[in-house]
Design a protein around this motif. Structure first.
Motif, short mmCIF file in Angstrom:
data_model
loop_
_atom_site.label_atom_id
_atom_site.label_comp_id
_atom_site.label_asym_id
_atom_site.label_seq_id
_atom_site.Cartn_x
_atom_site.Cartn_y
_atom_site.Cartn_z
N UNK A 130 11.98 14.60 16.47
CA UNK A 130 12.91 13.86 15.61
C UNK A 130 12.29 12.56 15.12
N UNK A 131 12.79 12.08 13.99
CA UNK A 131 12.23 10.86 13.40
C UNK A 131 12.44 9.65 14.30
N UNK A 132 13.58 9.59 14.99
CA UNK A 132 13.84 8.43 15.84
C UNK A 132 12.92 8.41 17.06
N UNK A 133 12.64 9.57 17.62
CA UNK A 133 11.74 9.62 18.77
C UNK A 133 10.31 9.30 18.36
N UNK A 134 9.91 9.77 17.17
CA UNK A 134 8.57 9.43 16.67
C UNK A 134 8.44 7.92 16.46
N UNK A 135 9.47 7.30 15.89
CA UNK A 135 9.43 5.86 15.68
C UNK A 135 9.38 5.11 17.00
N UNK A 136 10.15 5.59 17.98
CA UNK A 136 10.15 4.95 19.30
C UNK A 136 8.79 5.06 19.96
N UNK A 137 8.16 6.24 19.87
CA UNK A 137 6.85 6.41 20.48
C UNK A 137 5.80 5.56 19.77
N UNK A 146 0.72 9.31 13.53
CA UNK A 146 0.82 10.45 12.63
C UNK A 146 1.51 11.58 13.38
N UNK A 147 2.68 12.00 12.88
CA UNK A 147 3.45 13.02 13.60
C UNK A 147 2.66 14.32 13.77
N UNK A 148 1.65 14.54 12.94
CA UNK A 148 0.87 15.77 13.04
C UNK A 148 0.12 15.91 14.35
N UNK A 149 -0.10 14.79 15.05
CA UNK A 149 -0.74 14.87 16.37
C UNK A 149 0.05 15.77 17.31
N UNK A 150 1.39 15.79 17.15
CA UNK A 150 2.24 16.55 18.06
C UNK A 150 2.42 18.01 17.62
N UNK A 151 1.91 18.36 16.45
CA UNK A 151 1.91 19.72 15.93
C UNK A 151 3.29 20.39 16.01
N UNK A 152 4.32 19.70 15.48
CA UNK A 152 5.66 20.32 15.50
C UNK A 152 5.81 21.35 14.40
N UNK A 153 6.79 22.21 14.55
CA UNK A 153 7.22 23.10 13.46
C UNK A 153 8.30 22.45 12.60
N UNK A 154 9.17 21.69 13.26
CA UNK A 154 10.31 21.09 12.56
C UNK A 154 10.39 19.60 12.91
N UNK A 155 10.64 18.79 11.91
CA UNK A 155 10.93 17.37 12.12
C UNK A 155 12.34 17.11 11.60
N UNK A 156 13.22 16.64 12.48
CA UNK A 156 14.60 16.34 12.12
C UNK A 156 14.76 14.86 11.81
N UNK A 157 15.58 14.57 10.81
CA UNK A 157 16.04 13.22 10.55
C UNK A 157 17.46 13.12 11.10
N UNK A 158 17.66 12.29 12.12
CA UNK A 158 18.94 12.23 12.80
C UNK A 158 19.91 11.25 12.15
N UNK A 159 21.19 11.60 12.19
CA UNK A 159 22.23 10.67 11.73
C UNK A 159 22.41 9.54 12.73
#
Length: 240
Positions: A130-137, A146-159
Motif C-alpha cells: 500500500x502507498x501508506x506503508x511504502x511512505x512509512x518505510x 523505489x517501490x519496485x524493490x519489493x516486486x509487488x503485483x498490486x499497489x493500493x492507494x488507501x483512503x
C-alpha cells in the motif's frame, strides 16, 4: 467497505526480470495473467531457477508482453537489456548474453496462459503493498524508496492513511472492481532482493536491515485468488 483504489498493476513476464505496469489485465487462478510465466533454469543448480539472489543484474532486464492477452498462447515477450538491446524470448543472442554475464548455463522454460505453477510464482498468487506503508518505510529507512524493490503485483492507494493497515486484513476478502476477489493470507518475509536497486543493480543492505529491525522482516502481504476477473488501474477496492 471501500478501502481504496488500485494505484499500480505490475506483472513480471520473466521471473526476476523487471516487470511491466499495465492499465488492465486478467486475474487468473494463479495470479495476474502471465506473471512469472517465463523463467530461466540454472543448470549449475539442478531444478532451481536463476533469480536476482544469484545474479542481481537480472533486476535491470525489462520484460514486456507485446500484444493482447490471449488464452491460447502468450503474446510475444520482448526483453530489453540494461544496455538497451532488444531481444525476443528464446533468442539465441539474448540467451548467450545472459549466460555470459551470469557465468552459468541456462535453460529457458515457459508455461501456458491457463496455469503457471508455484515455483516460478513465489509462495502465493499475488503480492500487494500500500502507498501508506511504502511512505512509512521510506521515512523509517531515511532514503528515497523505489517501490519496485519489493516486486509487488498490486499497489493500493488507501483512503485511510494508516501505515500497515493491510496487515489487519488477514483472513478477509477484497473485491477489486466488479469481478475479481482475493483473500489476504499472510505477510511477506523479505530477503536480499529488496537490497538491489532496480535501476542500477547496486546493492544497499541497509534497507533489509531496516525491515528486519523495524518490521520483523515483513513488508507487504500475500493474497490468493478467490474469483478470477478483469482488473483496471483506478478500480475501487472493497473489504468484504
Amino acid at each position: 467497505m471501500l478501502v481504496g483504489h488500485m494505484k499500480e498493476i505490475i506483472r513480471y513476464p520473466v521471473k526476476s526480470f523487471a516487470g511491466e505496469s499495465v492499465q488492465k489485465t486478467n486475474i487468473m487462478d494463479y495470479g495476474l495473467y502471465g506473471d512469472r510465466s517465463h523463467a530461466l533454469l540454472d543448470e549449475s543448480r539442478p531444478g532451481k531457477f536463476l533469480t536476482i539472489t544469484q545474479f542481481p543484474e537480472m533486476a535491470r532486464y525489462k520484460a514486456t508482453f507485446s500484444g493482447e492477452e490471449r488464452m491460447d498462447q502468450f503474446p510475444r515477450v520482448e526483453i530489453t537489456t540494461p544496455e538497451g538491446q532488444l531481444f525476443e524470448w528464446m533468442n539465441d543472442d539474448f540467451l548467450h548474453n545472459l549466460e555470459t554475464k551470469a557465468n552459468r548455463k541456462l535453460s529457458p522454460v515457459s508455461y501456458s496462459p491457463a496455469h503457471v505453477p508455484l515455483g516460478p510464482i513465489e509462495e502465493e498468487h499475488i503480492l500487494l503493498v500500500t502507498d501508506t506503508s511504502l511512505e512509512s518505510m521510506e521515512n523509517t529507512w531515511g532514503s528515497q524508496l523505489d517501490f519496485r524493490r519489493f516486486r509487488p503485483n498490486l499497489v493500493f492507494s488507501l483512503l485511510e492513511k494508516k501505515s500497515y493497515l493491510e496487515e489487519t486484513w488477514f483472513g478477509r476478502r477484497l473485491k477489486i472492481g466488479s469481478e475479481a476477489e482475493l483473500e489476504i493470507i499472510r505477510p511477506c518475509e523479505r530477503c536480499m532482493i529488496i537490497t538491489v536497486d532496480p535501476e542500477t543493480g547496486e546493492r544497499d543492505p541497509s534497507l533489509l536491515k531496516t525491515v528486519v529491525k523495524e518490521r520483523d522482516n515483513q513488508f507487504g502481504v500475500y493474497a490468493s485468488v478467490v474469483k478470477t476477473g478483469t482488473i483496471h488501474a483506478g478500480d475501487e477496492i472493497y473489504l468484504l
